[in-house]
Design a protein around this motif. Structure first.
Motif, short mmCIF file in Angstrom:
data_model
loop_
_atom_site.label_atom_id
_atom_site.label_comp_id
_atom_site.label_asym_id
_atom_site.label_seq_id
_atom_site.Cartn_x
_atom_site.Cartn_y
_atom_site.Cartn_z
N SER A 58 1.61 -0.08 8.56
CA SER A 58 2.93 -0.57 8.97
C SER A 58 4.02 0.26 8.32
O SER A 58 5.06 0.54 8.93
CB SER A 58 3.09 -2.05 8.62
OG SER A 58 2.21 -2.82 9.42
N SER A 102 4.93 -5.99 9.79
CA SER A 102 3.64 -6.52 9.35
C SER A 102 2.84 -7.03 10.55
O SER A 102 3.26 -7.99 11.20
CB SER A 102 3.85 -7.65 8.35
OG SER A 102 2.61 -8.17 7.92
N THR A 107 1.24 -10.38 4.67
CA THR A 107 1.03 -9.48 3.55
C THR A 107 1.88 -9.88 2.35
O THR A 107 3.12 -9.91 2.42
CB THR A 107 1.34 -8.03 4.00
OG1 THR A 107 0.44 -7.74 5.07
CG2 THR A 107 1.15 -7.03 2.88
N GLU A 243 -9.78 5.56 5.54
CA GLU A 243 -10.16 4.16 5.32
C GLU A 243 -11.45 3.77 6.04
O GLU A 243 -12.13 2.85 5.60
CB GLU A 243 -9.03 3.21 5.69
CG GLU A 243 -8.76 3.09 7.17
CD GLU A 243 -7.67 2.07 7.48
OE1 GLU A 243 -7.61 1.04 6.81
OE2 GLU A 243 -6.90 2.32 8.42
C1 F6R Z 1 -4.61 0.28 7.78
C2 F6R Z 1 -4.23 -1.11 7.65
C3 F6R Z 1 -3.44 -1.53 6.44
C4 F6R Z 1 -2.31 -2.48 6.88
C5 F6R Z 1 -1.55 -3.01 5.67
C6 F6R Z 1 -0.38 -3.87 6.09
O1 F6R Z 1 -5.27 0.50 8.96
O2 F6R Z 1 -4.52 -1.90 8.49
O3 F6R Z 1 -2.91 -0.42 5.77
O4 F6R Z 1 -1.46 -1.77 7.74
O5 F6R Z 1 -2.42 -3.75 4.86
O6 F6R Z 1 -0.78 -4.96 6.85
P1 F6R Z 1 0.23 -5.77 7.73
O7 F6R Z 1 0.75 -4.87 8.77
O8 F6R Z 1 -0.55 -6.93 8.29
O9 F6R Z 1 1.33 -6.22 6.79
#
Ligand code: F6R
Length: 359
Positions: A58, A102, A107, A243
């Motif tokens: 994100s 997000s 998160t 990852e």
């Molecule tokens: C990578 C991935 C993580 C999320 C990060 C934020 O593929 O999925 O880096 O992007 O943990 O998560 P969100 O967008 O749910 O806040």
């Protein structure tokens, strides 16, 4: 349900053109206008600086939207990692506006910053895939991604969805501010073109699989390079690769290579270059030569207009402000295929969780 797909990640990569078209439907109002809460548009337009706060993919989506927001709205944009912002808050402008990106809306690192900026009384928008999520409930404004559930740990359609939503929002704000660039930017038409471009790349899966086999099947490390928007996509491309495939991958600003990174290039090191801009393209070509002369094996991902016959992945032309939406797709497929080739579980990489609810 993943249906006939072996992994959710592949299904979610394939869904991206549909997500683009759905966003057009959801956000296009009568007579071609953007259908977003006018109070949100006005508050954004009256701010003097945008702070995008997010983690991981994100955060990379934030970088990929920075230029387009600045060009369409004339408001400077800063992009921050939530976990850094929380403890080392930058000096804020007089009228800051916060965007929390997000997928999950849960998160913890991002929520911590939102709690702080709410206390300070600054307006906040959450862009998320999950209606009713914590970040959505706690921010003043929400825009949804309409991407459908994202199950694979590695985020794909949320990244492209976030950039697309920010392009629609920036169009609305720029029009409100009467910015010429925004008036001329037919966002819904351009996103439809993006959807078709994504379709054609996705249909070219076998070609990209062959390239993954050739470049990424056995290597210990790999690099993506690019400049400006192509650099931002390089960061996301590298995150995706590391990852799930556990290849040690990094995205670098191509111009920075000679300031240190080039020392890492050995015989056979894969270097993937992304080129979508004319102004920076020739410089990145120069960097490709530099790494090749040190033994790197190079793979070029390039927009149609700038392609040379030896370039391996050619991207259909889209509006320059939206190039990331298209250039990222082959990098997702490269990561996916490298992981299959190496025999790992694509959807459930080791040590990672889909939503990170601890700081
Ligand atoms: C990578 C991935 C993580 C999320 C990060 C934020 O593929 O999925 O880096 O992007 O943990 O998560 P969100 O967008 O749910 O806040």
């Amino acid at each position: 349900e993943k249906g006939t797909y072996p992994f959710y990640m592949l299904k979610e990569i394939d869904e991206q053109p549909t997500v683009m078209r759905r966003l057009v439907q959801e956000y296009q109002g009568d007579n071609h206008q953007v259908n977003i809460d006018p109070a949100l548009v006005a508050e954004f337009a009256q701010s003097d600086r945008i702070y995008i706060v997010a983690c991981g993919t994100s955060n990379n989506a934030g970088w990929s939207a920075k230029t387009l927001i600045e060009k369409l709205t004339n408001i400077p944009v800063e992009v921050h990692l939530s976990s850094e912002f929380a403890y080392d808050m930058p000096l804020l402008s007089a009228k800051p506006f916060f965007i929390y990106l997000s997928q999950s809306g849960e998160t913890a690192d991002s929520r911590q910053v939102l709690v702080t900026t709410n206390k300070l009384g600054h307006p906040a928008l959450t862009i998320t895939n999950v209606a009713g999520s914590t970040l959505s409930r706690e921010a003043k404004h929400t825009l949804l991604l309409y991407a459908g559930p994202e199950i694979a740990v590695a985020s794909t359609k949320a990244y492209t969805g976030q950039i697309a939503v920010m392009s629609i929002l920036a169009k609305a704000v720029g029009e409100y501010k009467q910015i010429q660039a925004a008036k001329e930017f037919d966002v819904f038409h351009e996103l439809s073109i993006v959807a078709s471009a994504m379709d054609s790349l996705i249909n070219d899966k076998q070609h990209i699989k062959d390239l993954a086999d050739e470049f990424l099947a056995t290597t210990r490390n790999a690099f993506y390079i690019g400049r400006s928007n192509d650099y931002y996509v390089s960061m996301e491309a590298a995150l995706k690769l590391k990852e799930i495939s556990y290849v040690q991958a990094e995205g670098f600003a191509a111009g920075e290579l000679k300031h240190g990174t080039i020392a890492l290039i050995e015989e056979g090191t894969p270097v993937m270059a992304i080129i979508t801009e004319e102004v920076t393209g020739s410089h990145t070509r120069g960097n490709i030569k530099e790494v090749e002369s040190r033994g790197a094996k190079t793979l070029v991902i390039v927009t149609e207009k700038l392609a040379k016959p030896t370039d391996q992945i050619v991207l259909p032309t889209v509006h320059p402000l939206l190039s990331s939406l298209v250039s990222v797709v082959p990098t997702q497929l490269l990561a996916y295929n490298a992981t299959i080739q190496r025999g790992y579980d694509v959807d459930k990489p080791r040590n990672l969780a889909k939503s990170v609810t601890v700081e």
